[in-house]
Structure formats: structure tokens, C-alpha cells
Design a protein around this motif. Structure first.
Motif, short mmCIF file in Angstrom:
data_model
loop_
_atom_site.label_atom_id
_atom_site.label_comp_id
_atom_site.label_asym_id
_atom_site.label_seq_id
_atom_site.Cartn_x
_atom_site.Cartn_y
_atom_site.Cartn_z
N ALA A 167 0.82 -1.26 -0.02
CA ALA A 167 0.15 0.19 -0.15
C ALA A 167 0.82 1.21 0.07
CB ALA A 167 -0.88 0.05 1.15
N GLY A 168 1.96 1.09 0.17
CA GLY A 168 3.16 2.26 0.21
C GLY A 168 2.85 3.29 1.36
N VAL A 169 2.53 2.44 2.60
CA VAL A 169 2.23 2.98 3.87
C VAL A 169 3.42 2.68 4.86
CG1 VAL A 169 0.35 3.34 5.74
CG2 VAL A 169 -0.27 3.18 3.56
N ASP A 170 3.60 3.67 5.64
CA ASP A 170 4.86 3.37 6.67
C ASP A 170 4.41 2.62 7.83
OD1 ASP A 170 7.07 4.28 5.31
OD2 ASP A 170 6.44 6.51 5.77
N ASP A 171 3.16 3.22 8.40
CA ASP A 171 2.67 2.19 9.62
C ASP A 171 1.11 2.50 9.58
OD1 ASP A 171 1.98 4.87 10.57
OD2 ASP A 171 3.35 4.79 12.21
N VAL A 172 0.44 1.86 10.52
CA VAL A 172 -0.89 1.83 10.63
C VAL A 172 -1.48 1.41 12.09
CG1 VAL A 172 -1.33 -0.82 10.10
CG2 VAL A 172 -3.24 0.86 9.71
N ALA A 173 -2.35 2.13 12.68
CA ALA A 173 -2.90 1.75 14.06
C ALA A 173 -4.15 1.19 13.69
CB ALA A 173 -3.10 3.18 14.72
N PHE A 174 -4.11 0.09 14.42
CA PHE A 174 -5.57 -0.59 14.40
C PHE A 174 -6.23 -0.88 15.81
CE2 PHE A 174 -2.60 -3.75 15.68
CZ PHE A 174 -3.19 -4.68 16.57
N ASN A 175 -7.56 -1.02 15.74
CA ASN A 175 -8.35 -1.16 16.76
C ASN A 175 -9.40 -2.29 16.50
OD1 ASN A 175 -10.86 -0.63 18.64
ND2 ASN A 175 -8.97 -0.23 19.85
N ALA A 176 -9.65 -3.50 16.96
CA ALA A 176 -10.77 -4.37 16.74
C ALA A 176 -11.53 -4.59 18.04
CB ALA A 176 -9.99 -5.75 16.37
N ARG A 177 -12.87 -4.78 17.71
CA ARG A 177 -13.72 -5.38 18.51
C ARG A 177 -14.37 -6.66 18.09
NH1 ARG A 177 -19.47 -5.60 19.21
NH2 ARG A 177 -20.14 -4.99 21.45
N ILE A 178 -14.06 -7.77 19.02
CA ILE A 178 -14.53 -9.04 18.62
C ILE A 178 -15.44 -9.58 19.61
CG2 ILE A 178 -13.47 -11.24 18.17
CD1 ILE A 178 -10.54 -9.78 18.21
N THR A 179 -16.43 -10.08 18.93
CA THR A 179 -17.41 -10.72 19.81
C THR A 179 -17.04 -11.87 20.24
OG1 THR A 179 -18.94 -11.86 18.02
CG2 THR A 179 -19.36 -9.32 18.31
N ALA A 180 -17.91 -12.58 21.16
CA ALA A 180 -17.66 -13.89 21.57
C ALA A 180 -17.77 -14.97 20.62
CB ALA A 180 -18.75 -14.43 23.02
N ALA A 181 -18.76 -14.83 19.46
CA ALA A 181 -18.85 -15.73 18.40
C ALA A 181 -17.77 -15.48 17.40
CB ALA A 181 -20.25 -15.31 17.70
N GLY A 182 -17.00 -14.21 17.61
CA GLY A 182 -15.78 -14.18 16.45
C GLY A 182 -16.18 -13.07 15.50
N ARG A 183 -17.37 -12.45 15.50
CA ARG A 183 -17.60 -11.33 14.49
C ARG A 183 -16.84 -10.27 14.97
NH1 ARG A 183 -18.95 -12.07 9.94
NH2 ARG A 183 -19.81 -9.69 9.93
N THR A 184 -16.14 -9.61 13.96
CA THR A 184 -15.03 -8.64 14.27
C THR A 184 -15.09 -7.58 13.33
OG1 THR A 184 -13.36 -10.33 14.63
CG2 THR A 184 -12.54 -8.33 14.29
N THR A 185 -15.04 -6.05 14.29
CA THR A 185 -15.17 -5.17 13.49
C THR A 185 -13.66 -4.35 13.50
OG1 THR A 185 -17.59 -4.64 13.76
CG2 THR A 185 -16.03 -2.84 13.12
N LEU A 186 -12.63 -4.19 12.54
CA LEU A 186 -11.63 -3.78 12.65
C LEU A 186 -11.52 -2.37 12.07
CD1 LEU A 186 -8.46 -4.36 12.93
CD2 LEU A 186 -8.50 -5.23 10.73
N ARG A 187 -10.91 -1.46 12.87
CA ARG A 187 -10.55 -0.15 12.20
C ARG A 187 -9.08 0.12 12.07
NH1 ARG A 187 -15.42 0.61 15.38
NH2 ARG A 187 -17.10 1.30 14.31
N LEU A 188 -8.95 0.78 10.74
CA LEU A 188 -7.36 1.03 10.66
C LEU A 188 -7.29 2.44 10.41
CD1 LEU A 188 -6.67 -1.79 7.81
CD2 LEU A 188 -6.48 -1.86 10.26
N ARG A 189 -6.25 3.08 10.85
CA ARG A 189 -5.82 4.42 10.84
C ARG A 189 -4.52 4.71 10.42
NH1 ARG A 189 -3.55 7.81 14.17
NH2 ARG A 189 -3.94 6.41 15.97
N GLY A 190 -4.32 5.04 9.26
CA GLY A 190 -3.03 5.30 8.68
C GLY A 190 -2.54 6.57 8.95
#
Length: 469
Positions: A86-109
């Protein structure tokens, strides 16, 4: 048929993140019940990472630890490959994971309006509200010292004669090479530094095949010498100094100081290293009690100031180290005040006309008022730990602020009242590491909007890690 390498994983593909998210989830549920949604986050760059520590059971053996370490390494490498693609130096991430495994992942470059604090948190760093703005210590130039003179011990001829005796086979720089270095630096080299390089230009090309040449040079000079091309001006821009750290620091030079307490100086010519990562420089802008051309050391562990090492380069080479010390370590100059449970006991006690920086830390008494510091002529930076201010709107009276760090609730109060100081150059939102970054980023974007700065863009990915095995 031409062999083709498989395509690099995309950093915006959930599958790129799956191995890392699975590993982080496993580490969290080892100590939690796994029934409530988990939040995991961190930062990954091409050359570094900040991730939650893997939580292994106390009974885990070496094989288990080694396996998890390898899994983490492989998972991080997969994300890094995506960064390269992607030509990106770094990325911050935060994920919310339910008990069943459903995941919302947010990326901030990276964002042109955000300066990474280097803390590795998934929250935004310093918000640069004015493009190109620098904190006051990075803008500070040395005070003139017209009476400064070289130390009596400075003796270019003795220096050159001594080095020729110690390094009889060294190859020295030509006058043309010295002149070229001066032209590149934009400053005339002191006579002692010229004398040193006339004896040895310290080029690695001159030491090819001689494995002990560097050791002999270090012994002869008293430091790891940079070659002529490696000389540089140790000004403020050359020193690694996070924005918020510089903003919460003050440049102070006591009247009896040998060295000016600057971040950097156009008169500091870096010429060597002490072998531990600290740079040695010739000081052409000494403090009130210093010598023109004295040798100073710039610690790589500090962002401001330098310490005198020798009164002259001649003294350094002859082993005559100076006995003077710099400003005492741990000394808090009056320009910076720390109000907290272990520091200054009140804002009133911290207030005085020379105060530049006020830091309000952990506090276990009644919230504090800012009336005692309202109207102070030099106050430019304020950091207040969440919950410590009795009335955040008092900040509107601090018209000279250029940097402000507050918790989300205090920022919310200022925004709702239209009371954010418009003279700010930078700001920061103090948030706990486990706090949801989404509202913090939203708050940051509100602040950036006031200055018409680029917004922080987040990418949201949805995926399913499935149930735990």
C-alpha cells in the motif's frame, strides 16, 4: 512460463489481519471469560510494532512460548507486507471481537495533521493544527555571547603534532576537502577541528583491510570520529524530539551555565560519538561561563541541552576532561511546573510570571482552578490529566497557549461552548489505552475542522474469526 511471485496481501483486506487478530484474541481470553466483546489494538510499522503482550499460561513450556512467538512474527510480517504493497509506513488498528468471532476492525493510517507520539497507542498522536508549526523550544535560537573566547588550552599546533605522533600512517584531508566541508555546512570550521582532519580524514576507505585502524583512531582522538562528509550541524531539526515532549519542555540557561540549554544550535558542529550513541560537538555558541570551541556531548536519551566534556578539542585529545557539570539532572526549572500528588501542591504554588509550561497530573483532592495562571505572560503549554480541572472553560482565558492536552470530557466542554483557544498550534487528547478510539478520533476530527485541517481517515473492515477452538 515465467514464474510470478504471489501478490502481496493488502493491508485493507481482512484476511491480512486474521492471523494477528486470532493470536491477540487467544491471549486475551486466557485471562478473561470470553463472553463479552474484546477490544484489542496497537500499531504496526515497517520497522517497529506496539502490540499487547502475549499472555501465556504460567504452565506454558518453552515450546509453547516459541510457537506463539513465531506465530506473532509471521502474523506481523503479513501485515507489513500489506503496508509495503500500500506504500504506507505504519498503521494503527483497533478491533472489537464478539464471543462468536464477529469482528469490526478499524485501521488508521498516517495523516498530515497528526504527529505520531511514538507511544505505540492506537489513539491519535499530537494534532498539528497549524501546518509546519514547531513548539517553542524547537524555534529557540542561541543567545549571543560576544564575550566568549577559546579556552587557553586550545592549541591547534599541539593538537596536530600530538595526533601525527599517535597516527603516523593516517591519511589527512586536503585543504580543498576541508573547504568543501565548510561550504556544505555553511560555517567555517574551528582551527582545532581543521587541525584534527588534516591529520586524519577518518575515511573508512583509508582503513580497508586494517581491522585495528578504527580502534587506534578511537584511542588517539578519544572518541569515534566522524569523517568530513559525516560532520553535521546539530541544530534542533537534527535531534529526535517528539512534538508534545518539546512543547512540555522549556529552554533554560542559568547565568553560570557553560552550555546553553537548547534543543540544538547552529553553532554545534557534531564531529564524533562516544560509542554509546551520544554525539560530541564543537560548541560555537557557548553559555555565559563556557568557552568558544569547547567540546559538548548531546545525550541520545534527552531532548534538550548538552553537557561540557572538555574546554577544547586539544584537551579532549590530551585526556584533560573538564570538571564542570551541566545543569543538574532531574532539576525542574521554574519555567516548567508539575502539579500532582507528589509534586507541586497547587496551581497557586506553581504560578509566577516566568511560567511557560504547566502540567497537572494525577490528583486525589478537589479539582483545580486555573485562575492563578490566567494572564501569565509566558504560559504557552498546558496538560491536564482527565478529571483534574474544576472548570475547563477557564482555559479560554489562557490566551497565550500554543499547546493543549486534555481528556475527552474537557475537550467536549470546550467544543460545546465554542471556547477552544484559537491561538493553539497543536493539541492532544489524553485517552486511556483501553478506551475506544472511535469517539477519540471523532473528537480529534472536530478539532481539526476548526482549523480546516485534513481529517483523520479510518477504514472499517468486517470479518468473522469464528468461535475459539
Amino acid at each position: 512460463m515465467v514464474d510470478q511471485s504471489p501478490p502481496l496481501p493488502s493491508v485493507h483486506d481482512f484476511a491480512t489481519w486474521e492471523p494477528l487478530l486470532r493470536l491477540l484474541r487467544e491471549g486475551r481470553v486466557r485471562e478473561e471469560d470470553g463472553a463479552t466483546p474484546l477490544r484489542v489494538g496497537g500499531r504496526i510499522g515497517r520497522h517497529g510494532r506496539s502490540l499487547p503482550r502475549l499472555r501465556l499460561p504460567s504452565s506454558a513450556g518453552a515450546a509453547v512460548r516459541a510457537e506463539d512467538t513465531q506465530r506473532e512474527s509471521d502474523a506481523v510480517r503479513r501485515v507489513r507486507d500489506g503496508l509495503v504493497e500500500a506504500g504506507v509506513d505504519d498503521v494503527a488498528f483497533n478491533a472489537r471481537i464478539t464471543a462468536a468471532g464477529r469482528t469490526t476492525l478499524r485501521l488508521r493510517g498516517p495523516s498530515p495533521a497528526v504527529v505520531d507520539s511514538g507511544s505505540g497507542t492506537s489513539h491519535p498522536g499530537t494534532l498539528l493544527l497549524v501546518e509546519g508549526a514547531l513548539p517553542e523550544p524547537l524555534r529557540r535560537l542561541p543567545e549571543p555571547t560576544p564575550a566568549a573566547a577559546p579556552a587557553p588550552s586550545a592549541d591547534p599546533e599541539l593538537l596536530e603534532r600530538t595526533l601525527r605522533e599517535r597516527l603516523p600512517h593516517a591519511i589527512g584531508a586536503t585543504e580543498a576537502e576541508i573547504a568543501a566541508a565548510e561550504a556544505r555546512l555553511g560555517v567555517a570550521l574551528p582551527e582545532e577541528l581543521k587541525a584534527l582532519h588534516r591529520v586524519t580524514r577518518s575515511s573508512r576507505l583509508d582503513r580497508t583491510g586494517d581491522h585495528r585502524a578504527a580502534e587506534r583512531l578511537h584511542t588517539a582522538v578519544g572518541c569515534e570520529l566522524l569523517d568530513l562528509d559525516g560532520l553535521y550541524i546539530a541544530d534542533a531539526a537534527s535531534r529526535e524530539c517528539p512534538w508534545e515532549s518539546a512543547a512540555m519542555t522549556a529552554v533554560v540557561t542559568p547565568p553560570d551555565a557553560a552550555v546553553q540549554g537548547l534543543v540544538g544550535s547552529p553553532g554545534w558542529i557534531a564531529f564524533g560519538d562516544n560509542g554509546g550513541g551520544d554525539r560530541l560537538a564543537i560548541d560555537l555558541t557557548p553559555g555565559p561561563r563556557g568557552h568558544l570551541g569547547q567540546v559538548v556531548v548531546l545525550s541520545h536519551e534527552e531532548i534538550i541541552g548538552a553537557d561540557p566534556v572538555a574546554d577544547s578539542l586539544t584537551d579532549l585529545v590530551l585526556g584533560r576532561r573538564g570538571e564542570r557539570n551541566g545543569a543538574p539532572r532531574g532539576h525542574r526549572p521554574p519555567a516548567v511546573a508539575y502539579v500532582n500528588v507528589h509534586g507541586i501542591p497547587s496551581v497557586e504554588a506553581a504560578a509566577h510570571p516566568g511560567l511557560e509550561v504547566l502540567s497537572i497530573g494525577v490528583w486525589d483532592a478537589e479539582p483545580l482552578g486555573l485562575a492563578p495562571v490566567t494572564g501569565l505572560p509566558r504560559l504557552r503549554s498546558l496538560s491536564a490529566y482527565p478529571g483534574t480541572l474544576a472548570d475547563p472553560l477557564e482555559i479560554a482565558g489562557l490566551t497565550g497557549l500554543e499547546y493543549l492536552e486534555l481528556g475527552p470530557q474537557d475537550w467536549r466542554a470546550l467544543l460545546d461552548a465554542g471556547a477552544v483557544p484559537r491561538g493553539l498550534s497543536a493539541a492532544a487528547i489524553s485517552a486511556r489505552g483501553d478506551q475506544d478510539p472511535l469517539p477519540v478520533v471523532a473528537l480529534a476530527n472536530e478539532l481539526l475542522t476548526l482549523w480546516d485541517r485534513p481529517q483523520i481517515v479510518q477504514t472499517v473492515l468486517e470479518g468473522d474469526l469464528g468461535p475459539l477452538p
